[in-house]
Each structure stands twice: as C-alpha cells, then as structure tokens.
Design a protein around this motif. Structure first.
Motif, mmCIF file in Angstrom:
data_model
loop_
_atom_site.group_PDB
_atom_site.id
_atom_site.type_symbol
_atom_site.label_atom_id
_atom_site.label_comp_id
_atom_site.label_asym_id
_atom_site.label_seq_id
_atom_site.Cartn_x
_atom_site.Cartn_y
_atom_site.Cartn_z
ATOM 1 N N LEU A 1 -8.444 9.026 -2.584
ATOM 2 C CA LEU A 1 -7.410 10.021 -2.867
ATOM 3 C C LEU A 1 -6.834 9.916 -4.276
ATOM 4 O O LEU A 1 -6.224 10.875 -4.758
ATOM 5 N N SER A 2 -7.002 8.788 -4.931
ATOM 6 C CA SER A 2 -6.405 8.599 -6.248
ATOM 7 C C SER A 2 -6.940 9.612 -7.258
ATOM 8 O O SER A 2 -8.157 9.803 -7.374
ATOM 9 N N PRO A 3 -6.055 10.252 -8.020
ATOM 10 C CA PRO A 3 -6.495 11.207 -9.033
ATOM 11 C C PRO A 3 -6.980 10.536 -10.311
ATOM 12 O O PRO A 3 -7.481 11.214 -11.212
ATOM 13 N N VAL B 1 -7.875 1.127 -10.779
ATOM 14 C CA VAL B 1 -7.732 -0.313 -10.595
ATOM 15 C C VAL B 1 -6.925 -0.949 -11.729
ATOM 16 O O VAL B 1 -5.895 -1.590 -11.471
ATOM 17 N N PRO B 2 -7.326 -0.809 -13.008
ATOM 18 C CA PRO B 2 -6.495 -1.424 -14.050
ATOM 19 C C PRO B 2 -5.119 -0.784 -14.160
ATOM 20 O O PRO B 2 -4.125 -1.481 -14.419
ATOM 21 N N HIS B 3 -5.028 0.519 -13.947
ATOM 22 C CA HIS B 3 -3.727 1.191 -13.995
ATOM 23 C C HIS B 3 -2.793 0.633 -12.933
ATOM 24 O O HIS B 3 -1.625 0.304 -13.216
ATOM 25 N N LEU B 4 -3.298 0.492 -11.725
ATOM 26 C CA LEU B 4 -2.489 -0.018 -10.625
ATOM 27 C C LEU B 4 -2.134 -1.489 -10.852
ATOM 28 O O LEU B 4 -0.990 -1.912 -10.628
ATOM 29 N N GLY B 5 -3.097 -2.273 -11.307
ATOM 30 C CA GLY B 5 -2.850 -3.699 -11.516
ATOM 31 C C GLY B 5 -1.773 -3.963 -12.547
ATOM 32 O O GLY B 5 -0.884 -4.801 -12.334
ATOM 33 N N VAL B 6 -1.811 -3.255 -13.658
ATOM 34 C CA VAL B 6 -0.806 -3.436 -14.705
ATOM 35 C C VAL B 6 0.551 -2.940 -14.219
ATOM 36 O O VAL B 6 1.586 -3.579 -14.435
ATOM 37 N N ALA C 1 0.822 -1.208 0.000
ATOM 38 C CA ALA C 1 0.000 0.000 0.000
ATOM 39 C C ALA C 1 0.856 1.258 0.000
ATOM 40 O O ALA C 1 0.745 2.111 -0.888
ATOM 41 N N THR C 2 1.727 1.392 0.994
ATOM 42 C CA THR C 2 2.469 2.643 1.158
ATOM 43 C C THR C 2 3.632 2.778 0.179
ATOM 44 O O THR C 2 3.906 3.875 -0.316
ATOM 45 N N ASP C 3 4.329 1.670 -0.120
ATOM 46 C CA ASP C 3 5.540 1.760 -0.924
ATOM 47 C C ASP C 3 5.320 1.425 -2.396
ATOM 48 O O ASP C 3 6.162 1.740 -3.225
ATOM 49 N N VAL C 4 4.224 0.772 -2.723
ATOM 50 C CA VAL C 4 3.968 0.412 -4.114
ATOM 51 C C VAL C 4 2.759 1.171 -4.649
ATOM 52 O O VAL C 4 2.868 1.991 -5.567
ATOM 53 N N ALA C 5 1.578 0.921 -4.075
ATOM 54 C CA ALA C 5 0.360 1.511 -4.619
ATOM 55 C C ALA C 5 0.359 3.036 -4.534
ATOM 56 O O ALA C 5 -0.004 3.716 -5.499
ATOM 57 N N CYS C 6 0.761 3.588 -3.401
ATOM 58 C CA CYS C 6 0.766 5.051 -3.271
ATOM 59 C C CYS C 6 1.687 5.687 -4.304
ATOM 60 O O CYS C 6 1.351 6.719 -4.900
ATOM 61 N N ARG C 7 2.850 5.094 -4.511
ATOM 62 C CA ARG C 7 3.790 5.656 -5.478
ATOM 63 C C ARG C 7 3.212 5.599 -6.889
ATOM 64 O O ARG C 7 3.296 6.576 -7.648
ATOM 65 N N ILE C 8 2.602 4.483 -7.250
ATOM 66 C CA ILE C 8 2.044 4.339 -8.593
ATOM 67 C C ILE C 8 0.876 5.308 -8.808
ATOM 68 O O ILE C 8 0.740 5.912 -9.874
ATOM 69 N N GLU D 1 0.436 8.083 -7.262
ATOM 70 C CA GLU D 1 0.860 9.448 -6.937
ATOM 71 C C GLU D 1 0.056 10.017 -5.768
ATOM 72 O O GLU D 1 -0.387 11.167 -5.779
ATOM 73 N N VAL D 2 -0.108 9.165 -4.766
ATOM 74 C CA VAL D 2 -0.770 9.549 -3.519
ATOM 75 C C VAL D 2 0.293 9.630 -2.438
ATOM 76 O O VAL D 2 1.115 8.715 -2.307
ATOM 77 N N ASP D 3 0.293 10.703 -1.670
ATOM 78 C CA ASP D 3 1.251 10.858 -0.583
ATOM 79 C C ASP D 3 0.927 9.836 0.506
ATOM 80 O O ASP D 3 -0.168 9.861 1.077
#
Length: 341
Positions: free
Chosen positions: A60-62, A67-72, A12-19, A21-23
C-alpha cells in the motif's frame, strides 16, 4: 494448551502507517484483520499476523523508497522508549546488548549480538520459526539500528558488512543509507568494526538508563500474573501510552483479564486504576524533565496527552508547578550546588 504469544501492533498502525501515509484501517482490512477494534483498544496479534500487516503496508505504500524513508523517520521522529536502551549506553556494544534484551517489545523480532572474526555482528530474525520475517522488514531493522547508532555517537558510523534476503534492487534501496552494498544472505545482519563497536556515545545517560531499564522490565513482566497487579498495570501503561491508549479497558485487555477483575484486584492492593495511571505519568514526566532534554510536547506525546497544555495542567496538579518551571528550578539548583559542578 498454551496461548500463542501476541505482539503490539503499535509500530505498524500508529507509527509506520502514519509515516508512510497509509490508512491503518485500510491496511488492517487488506491484511484480513478488519475485525480488530483499531482506535478503541490496544491491538495485539500473532507473529504471522504482524508480518501480514507489514507485507500489506509494503504493497500500500506510495513510496518506492519506503524502507529507508521509514527507517530514518522512525529513528528521528516519535519518542520510542525501547530505543533509550541504545542511546543511554556508554558505547555501541553495550547499547546493542541492552537493546537485544527488549527488542520483542517492538514486535515479533529478535536481535542477536555477538563477536565474529573480531567484528561486532547483529542478526535479526523472527521470534517464531513458523512465521519467517519478511526480507524488507529485515532491511528496515538494519536502517533503524544504523540510524540510531549514528544519533547516539554523533558520527556517521558505517557498517563494514551487511546483508538480507532481498533482490539487487531492494538491496540498492538501502545501500546509500548504510554506506555499503548489502550482500544477499538468508540472515538479516549488519557488522561493525572493532573500533566502532567501542565508540563512545555522547548521549550516555546512566541515571536515566536505570529508570528506563526498570520500566522496560515491567513491560516484559506485565503478562506474569505472579506480579502485583499495580506493577503489571504500570508495565502495560509504559507499553500503551506511546500509542495514545491509557484506558482501563486497554490495560485489562493487554493483561488478559476483564476490566472488572482489574479494578477489583487493584482495590485489594489498596489502590485504583486512576491512581496508578497518575503515578506512572507523574514519575515518567519528572524523569524526562530532570534527566533528558525532551521538549514538553514530546513528553506529552509519550504520556498519551492530547497536547502539551493538557499535560501541563496535570503536572501542575501533581507538583504545583508547570513543567517548564519545574525544569528551570532544577537547573538553577544544580548550577548552585558545588557537588554538581
């Protein structure tokens, strides 16, 4: 009273947030977890707290197509050792069975793999019946597994059925990626044809898998205080290093003991924290250099080095060679050995 199980927030914090662009600090604050010492120690949370973080990232995701963006991006981006369970396998069914054994290392979700009416069916659920998995997280599981299967097979494999508990708009969001329109169902699931379930993977790597399996088992055993503490440290490091954390404090927290207790127990076993850290990094580095095509910078990232140069200096200290030279020498040796031809 038993302690409630906790799970790493790395995905969550180190992978998904970075992808996305969520602080991560904003995410934790919004999820009511602002007191967690993000960036200093490994974060472990309960299943409900993990799902609260996911729901917060969703808000928070812009991106509307998060979902598909993060999954890929997860499947094609950072090296995540758990996914070697799938890519090293000879075929889809064996790979998915392996992945199901270690799925909880990625968070509080489980994966069931079984045959139903001839189809190979995967179902994803929360590990805790009291904390339901968010539907959008179920959708993410479908995208990630399909993307990883396609990479391992080098084919545009499409499921024959899929579903999760989302609205029509949410289901359409991933339909284009899956190749089918998921139905609305309580269970997050995906099913593949008998032919695809036995499709051979071009990424099969049995020698590498034997090493990866041993490391993943150590990760699962890290919380078992009946194991030698040096083995538990190694298991914790395999879990922590992709998140960039290699400190004794991080490992002690993951093992549920104090830093001083950790150091004392290692001394009693005739070793030290730095020795275990160096040996773990060295063994994994040699494994990746000899049994995979990962680039030096990717290996450096898995081992929590700041950059490839820092990794190269350590590797030269361990072996007397630069990583590239080590790999080239091995390649030349194999090409000259008749038994490897």
């Amino acid at each position: 009273m038993d302690t409630e199980p906790t799970y790493s927030l790395f995905m969550a914090t180190d992978v998904a947030c970075r992808i996305l662009e969520v602080d991560p600090m904003v995410m934790l604050e919004t999820a009511g977890l602002g007191e967690l010492p993000y960036g200093r120690t490994e974060l472990r949370v309960t299943a409900q707290q993990y799902f609260d973080c996911w729901n917060t990232m969703e808000v928070l995701s812009p991106r509307a197509d998060y979902v598909p963006h993060l999954g890929v991006a997860i499947s094609r981006g950072p090296v995540i050792p758990v996914f070697f369970t799938l890519s090293c396998a000879p075929d889809m069914e064996i790979g998915l069975m392996r992945l199901s054994q270690f799925k909880s290392l990625l968070g509080p979700t489980l994966m069931r793999v079984f045959r139903e009416d001839g189809l190979l069916r995967l179902e994803f659920d929360s590990v805790d019946a009291r904390a339901p998995m968010p539907p959008s997280l179920g959708a993410l599981q479908l995208v990630v597994v399909v993307e990883n299967i396609r990479g391992a097979a080098a084919q545009h494999v499409c499921p024959v059925a899929a579903g999760f508990d989302g609205s029509e708009e949410e289901r359409r969001m991933i339909a284009g990626h899956l190749g089918i329109m998921p139905e609305r169902s309580h269970a997050a699931y995906v099913a593949f044809s008998p032919e695809d379930s036995k499709r051979r993977f071009i990424s099969e790597n049995p020698a590498f898998w034997a090493d990866v399996e041993a490391d993943l088992k150590l990760q699962l055993a890290a919380q078992n205080d009946r194991w030698p503490v040096a083995d538990r440290v190694r298991g914790a490091l395999v879990d922590l290093m992709p998140a960039g954390r290699t400190g004794a404090e991080d490992v002690a927290l993951a093992l549920g003991i104090s830093r001083s207790t950790l150091q004392r127990r290692l001394r009693a076993e005739g070793t030290s924290y730095q020795s275990v850290l160096d040996a773990t990094r060295r063994d994994i580095a040699i494994r990746y250099l000899t049994k995979t095509t990962l680039r030096t910078d990717q290996i450096a990232g898995v081992l929590a080095y700041r950059d490839a140069n820092s990794f190269s200096r350590s590797f030269r200290r361990w072996t007397g060679q630069a990583p590239s030279s080590f790999r080239q020498a091995l390649t030349r040796s194999q090409s000259q050995d008749p038994e490897t031809k």
